[in-house]
Motif scaffolding. Structure first.
Motif, PDB file in Angstrom:
ATOM      1  N   ARG A  51       0.819  -1.217   0.000  1.00  0.00           N
ATOM      2  CA  ARG A  51       0.000   0.000   0.000  1.00  0.00           C
ATOM      3  C   ARG A  51       0.849   1.260   0.000  1.00  0.00           C
ATOM      4  NH1 ARG A  51      -5.140  -0.797   3.823  1.00  0.00           N
ATOM      5  NH2 ARG A  51      -6.007   0.511   2.229  1.00  0.00           N
ATOM      6  N   ILE A  52       0.325   2.264  -0.681  1.00  0.00           N
ATOM      7  CA  ILE A  52       0.858   3.624  -0.624  1.00  0.00           C
ATOM      8  C   ILE A  52      -0.345   4.525  -0.369  1.00  0.00           C
ATOM      9  CG2 ILE A  52       1.974   5.486  -1.900  1.00  0.00           C
ATOM     10  CD1 ILE A  52       3.546   3.434  -3.437  1.00  0.00           C
ATOM     11  N   PRO A  53      -0.244   5.445   0.579  1.00  0.00           N
ATOM     12  CA  PRO A  53      -1.396   6.305   0.891  1.00  0.00           C
ATOM     13  C   PRO A  53      -1.920   7.057  -0.328  1.00  0.00           C
ATOM     14  CG  PRO A  53       0.265   6.497   2.584  1.00  0.00           C
ATOM     15  CD  PRO A  53       0.880   5.693   1.473  1.00  0.00           C
ATOM     16  N   ASN A  54      -3.253   7.136  -0.408  1.00  0.00           N
ATOM     17  CA  ASN A  54      -3.862   7.909  -1.490  1.00  0.00           C
ATOM     18  C   ASN A  54      -5.091   8.648  -0.980  1.00  0.00           C
ATOM     19  OD1 ASN A  54      -6.424   6.422  -2.286  1.00  0.00           O
ATOM     20  ND2 ASN A  54      -4.949   4.769  -2.456  1.00  0.00           N
ATOM     21  N   VAL A  63     -13.160  13.973   0.957  1.00  0.00           N
ATOM     22  CA  VAL A  63     -11.979  13.132   0.755  1.00  0.00           C
ATOM     23  C   VAL A  63     -12.205  11.739   1.332  1.00  0.00           C
ATOM     24  CG1 VAL A  63      -9.504  12.881   1.225  1.00  0.00           C
ATOM     25  CG2 VAL A  63     -10.498  15.159   0.992  1.00  0.00           C
ATOM     26  N   ILE A  64     -11.771  10.739   0.567  1.00  0.00           N
ATOM     27  CA  ILE A  64     -11.672   9.374   1.080  1.00  0.00           C
ATOM     28  C   ILE A  64     -10.184   9.079   1.155  1.00  0.00           C
ATOM     29  CG2 ILE A  64     -12.145   6.940   0.655  1.00  0.00           C
ATOM     30  CD1 ILE A  64     -14.645   7.853  -0.909  1.00  0.00           C
ATOM     31  N   LEU A  65      -9.706   8.748   2.359  1.00  0.00           N
ATOM     32  CA  LEU A  65      -8.293   8.463   2.580  1.00  0.00           C
ATOM     33  C   LEU A  65      -8.074   6.970   2.716  1.00  0.00           C
ATOM     34  CD1 LEU A  65      -9.085  11.015   4.793  1.00  0.00           C
ATOM     35  CD2 LEU A  65      -6.629  11.102   4.686  1.00  0.00           C
ATOM     36  N   GLU A  66      -7.080   6.460   2.038  1.00  0.00           N
ATOM     37  CA  GLU A  66      -6.603   5.097   2.242  1.00  0.00           C
ATOM     38  C   GLU A  66      -5.124   5.221   2.530  1.00  0.00           C
ATOM     39  OE1 GLU A  66      -8.067   2.231   2.625  1.00  0.00           O
ATOM     40  OE2 GLU A  66     -10.053   3.045   2.232  1.00  0.00           O
ATOM     41  N   LEU A  67      -4.756   4.981   3.768  1.00  0.00           N
ATOM     42  CA  LEU A  67      -3.379   5.185   4.192  1.00  0.00           C
ATOM     43  C   LEU A  67      -2.648   3.851   4.240  1.00  0.00           C
ATOM     44  CD1 LEU A  67      -4.223   7.860   6.892  1.00  0.00           C
ATOM     45  CD2 LEU A  67      -3.678   8.191   4.482  1.00  0.00           C
ATOM     46  N   TRP A  68      -1.501   3.786   4.921  1.00  0.00           N
ATOM     47  CA  TRP A  68      -0.755   2.532   5.006  1.00  0.00           C
ATOM     48  C   TRP A  68      -1.583   1.471   5.718  1.00  0.00           C
ATOM     49  CZ3 TRP A  68       2.511   6.948   5.739  1.00  0.00           C
ATOM     50  CH2 TRP A  68       3.444   7.122   4.722  1.00  0.00           C
ATOM     51  N   ARG A  99       3.125   1.389  11.602  1.00  0.00           N
ATOM     52  CA  ARG A  99       2.333   1.867  10.459  1.00  0.00           C
ATOM     53  C   ARG A  99       1.171   2.734  10.921  1.00  0.00           C
ATOM     54  NH1 ARG A  99       2.500  -3.404   7.016  1.00  0.00           N
ATOM     55  NH2 ARG A  99       4.619  -3.218   6.253  1.00  0.00           N
ATOM     56  N   ALA A 100       0.538   2.336  12.002  1.00  0.00           N
ATOM     57  CA  ALA A 100      -0.551   3.146  12.556  1.00  0.00           C
ATOM     58  C   ALA A 100      -0.015   4.519  12.975  1.00  0.00           C
ATOM     59  CB  ALA A 100      -1.204   2.438  13.733  1.00  0.00           C
ATOM     60  N   GLN A 101       1.178   4.551  13.536  1.00  0.00           N
ATOM     61  CA  GLN A 101       1.808   5.812  13.937  1.00  0.00           C
ATOM     62  C   GLN A 101       2.096   6.676  12.703  1.00  0.00           C
ATOM     63  OE1 GLN A 101       2.404   7.162  16.917  1.00  0.00           O
ATOM     64  NE2 GLN A 101       3.352   8.956  15.985  1.00  0.00           N
ATOM     65  N   GLN A 102       2.578   6.068  11.621  1.00  0.00           N
ATOM     66  CA  GLN A 102       2.845   6.818  10.391  1.00  0.00           C
ATOM     67  C   GLN A 102       1.552   7.374   9.802  1.00  0.00           C
ATOM     68  OE1 GLN A 102       5.103   3.813   8.287  1.00  0.00           O
ATOM     69  NE2 GLN A 102       6.993   4.997   8.578  1.00  0.00           N
ATOM     70  N   ASP A 103       0.477   6.609   9.889  1.00  0.00           N
ATOM     71  CA  ASP A 103      -0.826   7.111   9.435  1.00  0.00           C
ATOM     72  C   ASP A 103      -1.238   8.332  10.242  1.00  0.00           C
ATOM     73  OD1 ASP A 103      -1.002   5.119   7.541  1.00  0.00           O
ATOM     74  OD2 ASP A 103      -2.527   3.963   8.599  1.00  0.00           O
ATOM     75  N   ASP A 104      -1.092   8.253  11.559  1.00  0.00           N
ATOM     76  CA  ASP A 104      -1.448   9.382  12.422  1.00  0.00           C
ATOM     77  C   ASP A 104      -0.606  10.612  12.090  1.00  0.00           C
ATOM     78  OD1 ASP A 104      -3.340   7.799  13.686  1.00  0.00           O
ATOM     79  OD2 ASP A 104      -2.022   7.302  15.381  1.00  0.00           O
TER      80      ASP A 104
END
Length: 138
Positions: A51-54, A63-68, A99-104
């Motif tokens: 996955r790559i955030p989009n 916006v619809i976010l799809e993160l790591w 990964r959750a931390q990077q999303d935050d």
């Protein structure tokens, strides 16, 4: 005979009308904010993840976010080169804590961005940290 005060009032009214029209018209120019587009964060894949955030941005800034790891919704408000991102509730999915931390951190960086700029197919959100996204053109 035309008075200076009358001309000033007419000029002020014209400027207000132009400013209102510009503020209310959507930005659909090639160099404008990419409403109605999908963008992918300009980063390499993380080890062990495909996955790559989009961001999928609607015509009205939704916006619809799809993160790591996480996914959710938000809202962009744009005026000129000023941008405000308001994140909505995020879906917490099972994933490693890093990964959750990077999303935050990514969500926080988007929320902290105060300006944006577009260079071709790239859009940057500029704040304490600059985030660069590529507009998906396929």
């Amino acid at each position: 005979m035309i008075s200076f005060a009358g001309m000033a009032r007419a000029g002020t009214a014209s400027l207000l009308l132009i400013a209102t029209v510009l503020a209310l018209s959507p930005a659909f120019a090639d160099d404008g904010f990419p409403f109605g587009s999908e963008m992918t964060l300009d980063v390499d894949r993380q080890r062990g993840s495909k996955r790559i955030p989009n961001l999928e941005i609607g015509d009205k800034g939704e916006v619809i976010l799809e993160l790591w790891c996480k996914g959710g919704k938000g809202q962009f408000s744009v005026a000129g080169n000023t941008v405000i991102f308001v994140p909505g509730a995020m879906e917490n999915r099972t994933c490693p804590s890093d990964r959750a931390q990077q999303d935050d951190e990514l969500i926080a960086a988007l929320a902290e961005a105060g300006t944006w700029k577009r260079q071709g197919d790239f859009v940057s959100f500029v704040g304490a940290k600059t985030l660069r996204f590529r507009i998906n053109t396929n």
